[in-house]
Scaffold this motif. Sequence first.
Motif, PDB file in Angstrom:
ATOM      1  N   SER A  59       0.853  -1.187   0.000  1.00 54.57           N
ATOM      2  CA  SER A  59       0.000   0.000   0.000  1.00 54.57           C
ATOM      3  C   SER A  59       0.885   1.231   0.000  1.00 54.57           C
ATOM      4  CB  SER A  59      -0.924   0.010   1.220  1.00 54.57           C
ATOM      5  OG  SER A  59      -0.177  -0.250   2.373  1.00 54.57           O
ATOM      6  N   GLY A  60       0.321   2.374  -0.399  1.00 53.01           N
ATOM      7  CA  GLY A  60       1.031   3.642  -0.262  1.00 53.01           C
ATOM      8  C   GLY A  60       1.881   4.052  -1.449  1.00 53.01           C
ATOM      9  N   GLU A  62       1.022   5.064  -4.361  1.00 53.93           N
ATOM     10  CA  GLU A  62       0.559   6.301  -5.019  1.00 53.93           C
ATOM     11  C   GLU A  62       0.925   7.523  -4.183  1.00 53.93           C
ATOM     12  OE1 GLU A  62      -1.681   3.741  -4.375  1.00 53.93           O
ATOM     13  OE2 GLU A  62      -2.123   4.563  -2.406  1.00 53.93           O
ATOM     14  N   GLN A  63       0.949   7.330  -2.832  1.00 53.44           N
ATOM     15  CA  GLN A  63       1.384   8.443  -1.972  1.00 53.44           C
ATOM     16  C   GLN A  63       2.863   8.730  -2.193  1.00 53.44           C
ATOM     17  OE1 GLN A  63      -0.663  10.255  -0.292  1.00 53.44           O
ATOM     18  NE2 GLN A  63      -2.428   8.959  -0.716  1.00 53.44           N
ATOM     19  N   ARG A  64       3.648   7.669  -2.385  1.00 48.21           N
ATOM     20  CA  ARG A  64       5.078   7.861  -2.624  1.00 48.21           C
ATOM     21  C   ARG A  64       5.294   8.600  -3.947  1.00 48.21           C
ATOM     22  NH1 ARG A  64      10.072   3.465  -2.371  1.00 48.21           N
ATOM     23  NH2 ARG A  64      11.430   4.521  -3.853  1.00 48.21           N
TER      24      ARG A  64
ATOM     25  N   TRP B 235      -7.951   4.610   5.658  1.00 45.96           N
ATOM     26  CA  TRP B 235      -7.173   5.172   4.560  1.00 45.96           C
ATOM     27  C   TRP B 235      -7.534   4.510   3.239  1.00 45.96           C
ATOM     28  CZ3 TRP B 235      -1.614   3.215   3.582  1.00 45.96           C
ATOM     29  CH2 TRP B 235      -1.111   3.798   2.411  1.00 45.96           C
ATOM     30  N   LEU B 236      -7.485   3.161   3.206  1.00 47.16           N
ATOM     31  CA  LEU B 236      -7.558   2.470   1.928  1.00 47.16           C
ATOM     32  C   LEU B 236      -8.980   2.227   1.448  1.00 47.16           C
ATOM     33  CD1 LEU B 236      -4.648  -0.002   2.589  1.00 47.16           C
ATOM     34  CD2 LEU B 236      -4.648   1.955   1.041  1.00 47.16           C
ATOM     35  N   LEU B 241      -7.469   9.652   3.665  1.00 47.62           N
ATOM     36  CA  LEU B 241      -6.121   9.741   4.234  1.00 47.62           C
ATOM     37  C   LEU B 241      -6.137  10.656   5.455  1.00 47.62           C
ATOM     38  CD1 LEU B 241      -3.193   8.891   3.906  1.00 47.62           C
ATOM     39  CD2 LEU B 241      -2.844  10.853   2.415  1.00 47.62           C
ATOM     40  N   LEU B 383       3.910   1.666   8.814  1.00 43.56           N
ATOM     41  CA  LEU B 383       3.434   2.225   7.556  1.00 43.56           C
ATOM     42  C   LEU B 383       2.981   3.672   7.724  1.00 43.56           C
ATOM     43  CD1 LEU B 383       3.031   1.744   4.627  1.00 43.56           C
ATOM     44  CD2 LEU B 383       0.857   0.658   5.095  1.00 43.56           C
ATOM     45  N   LEU B 387       4.486   6.792   5.757  1.00 41.23           N
ATOM     46  CA  LEU B 387       3.664   7.779   5.046  1.00 41.23           C
ATOM     47  C   LEU B 387       4.009   9.195   5.504  1.00 41.23           C
ATOM     48  CD1 LEU B 387       0.071   6.262   4.912  1.00 41.23           C
ATOM     49  CD2 LEU B 387       1.489   6.949   2.979  1.00 41.23           C
ATOM     50  N   LEU B 390       7.395  10.391   4.100  1.00 41.02           N
ATOM     51  CA  LEU B 390       7.530  10.642   2.653  1.00 41.02           C
ATOM     52  C   LEU B 390       7.766  12.119   2.360  1.00 41.02           C
ATOM     53  CD1 LEU B 390       4.822   8.380   0.955  1.00 41.02           C
ATOM     54  CD2 LEU B 390       7.290   8.297   0.588  1.00 41.02           C
ATOM     55  N   LEU B 394      11.275  13.694   0.981  1.00 38.80           N
ATOM     56  CA  LEU B 394      11.291  14.115  -0.420  1.00 38.80           C
ATOM     57  C   LEU B 394      11.461  15.618  -0.575  1.00 38.80           C
ATOM     58  CD1 LEU B 394       8.932  11.366  -1.553  1.00 38.80           C
ATOM     59  CD2 LEU B 394      11.162  11.856  -2.562  1.00 38.80           C
ATOM     60  N   MET B 417      15.890   8.624  -1.026  1.00 31.63           N
ATOM     61  CA  MET B 417      15.024   7.529  -1.455  1.00 31.63           C
ATOM     62  C   MET B 417      15.810   6.471  -2.211  1.00 31.63           C
ATOM     63  SD  MET B 417      12.072   7.697  -0.329  1.00 31.63           S
ATOM     64  CE  MET B 417      10.534   7.204  -1.041  1.00 31.63           C
ATOM     65  N   LEU B 497       7.632   0.316   1.794  1.00 31.62           N
ATOM     66  CA  LEU B 497       7.242   1.537   1.090  1.00 31.62           C
ATOM     67  C   LEU B 497       8.435   2.440   0.760  1.00 31.62           C
ATOM     68  CD1 LEU B 497       4.954   3.125  -0.100  1.00 31.62           C
ATOM     69  CD2 LEU B 497       4.629   4.269   2.080  1.00 31.62           C
TER      70      LEU B 497
END
Lengths: 336, 548
Positions: A59-60, A62-64, B235-236, B241, B383, B387, B390, B394, B417, B497
């Motif tokens: 999962s995730g 698309e967020q990345r 979330w999913l 989110l 996770l 999230l 990220l 970035l 990354m 991730l």
Amino acid sequence: MSRFRAAALALAAVFVPFGAGAAEQVNVYTYRETKLVQPLFDAFTKDTGIAVNVISASSGLEQRIKAEGANSPADVLLTVDIGRIDDAVAAGISQPINSAVIDEIVPAQFRDPNGQWAGISMRARVIYASKDRVKQEAITYEELADPKWKGKICIRSGQHIYNNALFAAYVAKHGESKAEEWLRGLKANLAQKPSGGDRETARDVAAGKCDLGIGNTYYWALMLNDPDKKAWADATRVVLPTFEGGGTHVNLSGVVLAKHAPNKANAVKLIEWLAGEKAQQIYADANYEYPIRAGVPLNPIIAGYGKLKPDPLPIAKIAANRKAASTLVDKVGFDN
Amino acid sequence: MRTAPGASDTELVALVLALLTALLVAAPVISLMLIALQPAPEVWSHLIAYVLPRAVSDTALLIAGVGTLTLLIGTATAWLASSHEFPGRTALIWLLPLPLSVPTYLSAYVYVDLFEPLGLMHRALGLMMPAAQAVQWLPSVRSLPGAMLLLAAVLYPYVYLSARAVFQAQGTDAIEAARTLGAGRFTILRRVVLPMARPALAVGVALAALETLNDIGASEYLGVRTLTVSVFNTWLNRGSLAGAAQLSLVLLGFAALLIAIERIGRRNANVELSAESPRLRSRTRLRGLKGGLAMMACLLPPLFGFVLPAAYLLGESLRRSLSIGIDPTLWRDALHTVTLAALATLIALGLGLIVVLAARWREGRTTRAAMAVAQLGYALPGLVLALGLLTPVLVIDGTVANLFRAFGYPSPGLILMSTGGAVVAAYVIRFLAVPTGLLRAGFDRIPRDYDDSARAAGAGRLVTLWKIDLPLLRPALVGAAILVFVDCLKELPATLLLRPLNVETLSTSIYQYASRGSFEDGALAALIIVAASIPPVIWLTRFSDLPE
């Protein structure tokens, strides 16, 4: 200090070489497991000379990709089901694929009207029925709520992505209130609280905990080919259920072309190649899936389930009802 | 004021570094808060009506169960092993911490396979009765009590390790005084040993509870709908989110509560060593039935937490390597795993020490807050942390790339990354609470007289640290290193991730098989995780033994 430096050097030596330097490449972010898709990518590289770099996650992604923004190395996103495709498009990380090849091969029902995604292969959400205890040949999804199955059905969590898509299809076909009633009926028929995975479901049917299990086609095929688990598959048979007046629900594995794809031409080449005959045959044989392309022969085990008639509901309609389905699962206390 | 030369500079550097560390840990939390700022009212009315009542009670029950069990098992085994002599003790000492190396989700798969219908247990019972009747005798592993036992069997070493570190170096004066007054072993345990060990026990239980709160794989598989599972569904599937971020912040609140309970457990604890040097207490010899019972008590937990799952994995991997052969990429995966874990362990130990030192050297609200923030990461499910991480990662990567371009160089790509830097950062943030908690508990037991005397003699902060504090902290440092390293080896969601393209670790490789419904094919990778944890655990256990 020197220990830190040595460790940093080691880290650089371990990680930097990957993905750097190759002349022609394409970067794939995938929800399908690497082990499953690697044979496809190896064949693609052999055919085209384009190297494939891969990252897989559950999962995730698309967020990345969204956070990576314009610098993102992502070219293609590969998904297990419509849910993640929908998330990717909603996150604004896709662009139209614009491929005449895809438009020709993939039936309109299995691609986005706006070209933001396309289906590549399918698995059907079916019933594992006990050979001894279930004589009925054809079963509809609607019928699963019939009290005659009271205490006889096993299923994994109603929030799992595969069940979510199945329930969303039900909502799309019958509306929310009918779907709620159906879910309550199905819940009342469960032999136990939802848990485990599709494989445990088959095992529970084989062990006599329940008569019907709901699971995906390829898990069953995998079990049949594993000497330890062959007995579980042997005790059950796969029934392709249908919606009343419709067909069998399928999980669609799809592709998305990333908005900032740095290797766009290669990405489109990969997407078209995945819909080609060779790739579709690998999907069918190695992964026990239903090819999206017409005319590709099925794996004999899968063919043995009978002829699949995918439900004609456009996949986009299923995506639109995912949230409603999830909400209903909570509301009826399906997982409690 | 007694101020050794240069001391204030050292203190200032420690303070600045501690604040930077707190900022590092806070970064993903702040980024989550920003996501959570978007309103999601319809999600909440739904959650409150249908999801939270169940999720909160399941989570509370699971944590209470795992907390109680790990406290009992960890304390009892540590007490037996450190102050008694019984048959098999030497072997058991290194066996006891090993369940740490078994990831919770793996243990869940193994036990479901062994105890569910058609499994080994069923077949064994089938020899004595008809198979249909034998089904009735099987325990229900996929249940709340099943999850409690399963998690406790692999998490009790958190309590065991921190308890043992304390029991070993227990001040002897009080104990000898109690013994002179005629107190028996159990009275001494209850009145002297346990009160002195309370802070360490609280740390251990808090870690086990937080680890439980973080678990998703095992809970979901066993059908326990915890708050963490709810975060993911929100979330999913509920498509929010923002709602998921808000719910994670509630989880953080839960965790803050646990940490507060740990604080209360530590309050009023007069635990500093007396000014005489700590020496090992002589161990009481247990013979006959008592010795046997002690052996059983120390054997059963690692038997269920480690030996059985490891034997299962060994069996499966042997069968597979004989029939299919070994996947050649496995060794590369193992190298990735160990490199990432070792690097993260070193950094986490260093930062943890700095945060604790800053708080010891400059007591005050700022350093206490920095230390509290530094422990937050453990409360974030992997996770969720990934999230949250990220965006900050970035932003750094994007800035670096843009700077290169602005000065006319080709873009280096996304540096953090693409090198695994993001994964290391996630590990450090996630597990920093371990060295911080254990070192703090360790420092609490070092009398400030030691520092004061050393500094009165003219030694600076660093000299005092090096010559006095670090040697006394050895058990805490060692315990923290084991825990962090092994935790990193096992970590899955953040690794999945955040890892670079084409990089697999052992745990991501196991996941690939498990999500296809054939986790036994990943048995060898799992076995390597377990095996890779054994040498450090043994070596460090030996290293942490005070000289006899």
